[in-house]
Design an enzyme around this catalytic site. Structure first.
Site, PDB file in Angstrom:
ATOM      1  N   PHE A  98      16.575 -58.347  -0.414  1.00  0.00           N
ATOM      2  CA  PHE A  98      17.608 -58.993   0.383  1.00  0.00           C
ATOM      3  C   PHE A  98      17.947 -58.057   1.543  1.00  0.00           C
ATOM      4  CE2 PHE A  98      21.965 -60.253   1.436  1.00  0.00           C
ATOM      5  CZ  PHE A  98      21.831 -61.626   1.511  1.00  0.00           C
ATOM      6  N   ASP A 106      19.356 -54.027  -8.381  1.00  0.00           N
ATOM      7  CA  ASP A 106      20.201 -55.077  -7.833  1.00  0.00           C
ATOM      8  C   ASP A 106      20.076 -56.283  -8.766  1.00  0.00           C
ATOM      9  OD1 ASP A 106      21.161 -57.351  -6.461  1.00  0.00           O
ATOM     10  OD2 ASP A 106      20.729 -56.465  -4.515  1.00  0.00           O
ATOM     11  N   TYR A 130      29.926 -63.662  -7.644  1.00  0.00           N
ATOM     12  CA  TYR A 130      30.232 -65.009  -7.176  1.00  0.00           C
ATOM     13  C   TYR A 130      29.086 -65.984  -7.375  1.00  0.00           C
ATOM     14  CZ  TYR A 130      28.170 -62.617  -3.119  1.00  0.00           C
ATOM     15  OH  TYR A 130      27.372 -61.861  -2.301  1.00  0.00           O
ATOM     16  N   LYS A 131      27.949 -65.529  -7.898  1.00  0.00           N
ATOM     17  CA  LYS A 131      26.836 -66.433  -8.154  1.00  0.00           C
ATOM     18  C   LYS A 131      26.936 -66.958  -9.594  1.00  0.00           C
ATOM     19  CE  LYS A 131      23.870 -63.817  -4.958  1.00  0.00           C
ATOM     20  NZ  LYS A 131      23.937 -64.694  -3.778  1.00  0.00           N
ATOM     21  N   ARG A 154      15.679 -73.667  -1.887  1.00  0.00           N
ATOM     22  CA  ARG A 154      15.973 -72.954  -3.135  1.00  0.00           C
ATOM     23  C   ARG A 154      16.907 -73.811  -3.992  1.00  0.00           C
ATOM     24  NH1 ARG A 154      18.311 -67.202  -2.723  1.00  0.00           N
ATOM     25  NH2 ARG A 154      20.058 -68.461  -1.975  1.00  0.00           N
TER      26      ARG A 154
END
Length: 391
Positions: free
Chosen positions: A120, A189, A214-215, A364
């Site tokens: 990322f 990560d 938050y995912k 996605r």
């Protein structure tokens, strides 16, 4: 088929713990759905803890200890024994702390950092900055090549457990072991794996790890990230951001920083109380949930979606999943390469199917086992087939 699979789903009752509607929501890998208990908890924090108690809430409402307390709720979800997870700051800030800390733990004589070449972007930006600050060479390397590339010069390896674009799951224990064999530290990560599948940081030997909340952990937009600091490293962990909250005696207001004992030395400044307490409430949905069952449903959902999509794609359409078929290499999302992904995404959203799009040609779809149904997967595949077929 979908109806029978949903009826047999041992996790089906969990969906009621979230605020959902008729939209097929497959973007939990970017922002999880709202757990039902959070609004009431936040209302109490605002009206009583802040509105009435005000400054007293730092002690009386447990605000001061919230970073470690919430860390203890996340710890079992990432396979960490107590006292090794603290919550606060953003993912980017925690990646910076973890990577600089790892380089310092590695000591002299090691002057390079290996970073996931497909990482990322923020992780790459942070790694480059760490390299400039510490004088280390930063080498982007494909994750599969990291075991062969790590050597006597390597101080730390920074890698993603799940690739954010493709959904590929990497072998964290094997890569960690390879880093250790080379004498380097492993920094992970976990943004796309924490809450989506079992993670065993202690058992797998990880040194440091960072993850957002938050995912798949459903903490809300901008909820603070977590930092895992292995107990064996805590005494020597030298944070590059030694804020007053990580001081052994914060209110002594001493000019010299004396780091706190334990994982608290991973703290920096004043905690983000509103979002931190929203996250604490959100994590309540995990009570009694078996991560093995979560993983089993994730694989079943993604298998079913891939199968249904193959049946729905019109002949001759140049589109299809790029996420690995092998279960051992798949996270909890399916990425589909297709022409004009931006237009296809907009059409899906207009038809009540929300995933996301990554330029130039990827769609996605994130499958959150706590609330995603097989009916959701079936409808998404059908609508995607229509969208790509011009229907």
């Amino acid at each position: 088929m979908a109806a029978s699979l949903d009826a047999a789903d041992p996790l089906r009752a969990l969906r009621a713990r979230f605020v959902l509607d008729d939209t097929v929501y497959l973007d939990g890998n970017s922002l999880g759905a709202l757990p039902r208990d959070v609004p009431e908890r936040l209302a109490d924090v605002l009206a009583r803890e802040w509105g009435e108690l005000r400054i007293r809430s730092w002690a009386e409402s447990g605000w001061w200890t919230a970073p470690e307390r919430v860390g203890e709720l996340i710890a079992p979800l990432v396979g960490a024994a107590p006292g090794q997870v603290v919550v606060g700051d953003s993912t980017s800030v925690n990646v910076f702390k973890a990577l600089v800390g790892a380089v310092r733990l590695a000591g002299p004589g090691r002057d390079e950092i290996l970073v996931d070449a497909a990482t990322f972007p923020t992780d790459g930006y942070v790694a480059a900055s760490v390299g400039r600050m510490t004088g280390h060479t930063v080498r982007p390397v494909p994750v599969a090549r990291m075991p062969a590339e790590a050597g006597p010069r390597t101080a730390a390896v920074l890698a993603n457990h799940v690739d954010y674009r493709t959904g590929e799951l990497y072998d964290l224990p094997a890569l960690t072991a390879a880093a250790h064999e080379a004498g380097a530290l492993a920094v992970w990560d976990l943004c796309h794996s924490a809450g989506a599948l079992p993670v065993e940081l202690d058992a797998w030997g990880a040194d440091l790890a960072v993850g957002c909340t938050y995912k798949y952990l459903n903490g809300g937009p901008g909820s603070p990230a977590f930092l895992y600091l292995r107990a064996a490293h805590q005494e020597r962990f030298d944070s590059p951001l030694p804020g007053w909250n990580s001081h052994a005696d914060p209110f002594a207001m001493e000019p010299r920083h004396t780091p706190a004992d334990g994982v608290a030395r991973g703290r920096v400044g004043t905690p983000e109380i509103l979002s931190l307490l929203a996250l604490e409430s959100a994590l309540g949905v995990w009570e009694g949930v078996d991560l093995a069952a979560v993983r089993a449903k994730s694989l079943a959902l993604t298998d079913f979606f891939i199968e249904r999509l193959a049946a729905e794609l019109p002949p001759g359409v140049d589109a299809g999943p790029i996420t690995p078929v092998e279960h051992a290499r798949r996270g909890s999302q399916v990425s589909v390469r297709c022409p004009d992904a931006k237009a296809a995404h907009a059409l899906l959203v207009s038809r009540g199917v929300v995933g996301d799009q990554r330029p130039p040609d990827l769609l996605r779809f994130g499958f959150t086992p706590l609330y995603t149904t097989f009916a959701d997967a079936e409808r998404a595949a059908w609508e995607l087939g229509r969208a790509l077929g011009g229907g």
